[in-house]
Design an enzyme around this catalytic site. Structure first.
Site, PDB file in Angstrom:
ATOM      1  N   CYS A  86       0.819  -1.215   0.000  1.00 38.80           N
ATOM      2  CA  CYS A  86       0.000   0.000   0.000  1.00 38.80           C
ATOM      3  C   CYS A  86       0.848   1.259   0.000  1.00 38.80           C
ATOM      4  O   CYS A  86       0.334   2.359  -0.173  1.00 38.80           O
ATOM      5  CB  CYS A  86      -0.941   0.013   1.204  1.00 38.80           C
ATOM      6  SG  CYS A  86      -0.060  -0.019   2.769  1.00 38.80           S
ATOM      7  N   CYS A  99      -2.783  -2.797   8.583  1.00 42.91           N
ATOM      8  CA  CYS A  99      -2.309  -1.495   9.054  1.00 42.91           C
ATOM      9  C   CYS A  99      -1.890  -1.589  10.516  1.00 42.91           C
ATOM     10  O   CYS A  99      -0.973  -0.880  10.946  1.00 42.91           O
ATOM     11  CB  CYS A  99      -3.385  -0.432   8.917  1.00 42.91           C
ATOM     12  SG  CYS A  99      -4.257  -0.476   7.337  1.00 42.91           S
TER      13      CYS A  99
END
Ligand code: FES
Length: 121
Positions: A33, A102
């Site tokens: 990402c 994350c």
């Protein structure tokens, strides 16, 4: 899709910033990402006396950095290393499944900063 706690930490990230001459620095990135995170720590008497971070990333990455910094502050190095990605996500009231990666970043960056300190001391 995000909890209120996530949105609060995203809008008002705690302990954000940088420490000059940190005792330990941990940097991680997720190539998938492109998000990046750096954790800076100060250690006093084997405890984390100050934590700051800089996060370039998504809402979840910023909220995770913020909550991990709060959870770890004042803890012993061993206790801080036990903070899991799951615990960070739970403290945020949960994260959407596709955002769980994350929470890895926050836990990993902190552990790397502690390991950096330990390798020098
Ligand atoms: Fe990759 Fe959040 S989308 S850290």
């Amino acid at each position: 899709m995000y909890s209120e706690i996530v949105m609060d930490h995203f809008a008002n990230p705690r302990n954000v910033g940088e420490i000059q001459n940190p005792d330990g620095l941990g940097q991680v990135g997720n190539p998938a990402c492109g998000d990046m995170m750096a954790f800076y720590i100060k250690v006093d008497d084997n405890k984390l006396s100050d934590i700051k971070y800089k996060t370039f990333g998504c809402v979840a990455a910023i909220a995770v950095s913020s909550i991990v910094s709060e959870m770890a502050n004042g803890k012993s190095l061993d206790e801080a290393k036990q903070i899991s990605k799951k615990a960070a996500a739970e403290a945020l009231g949960g994260l959407p499944k596709e955002k769980m990666h994350c929470s890895n970043l926050g836990a990993e960056a902190l552990v790397k900063a502690i390991e950096d300190y330990e390798s020098k001391n």
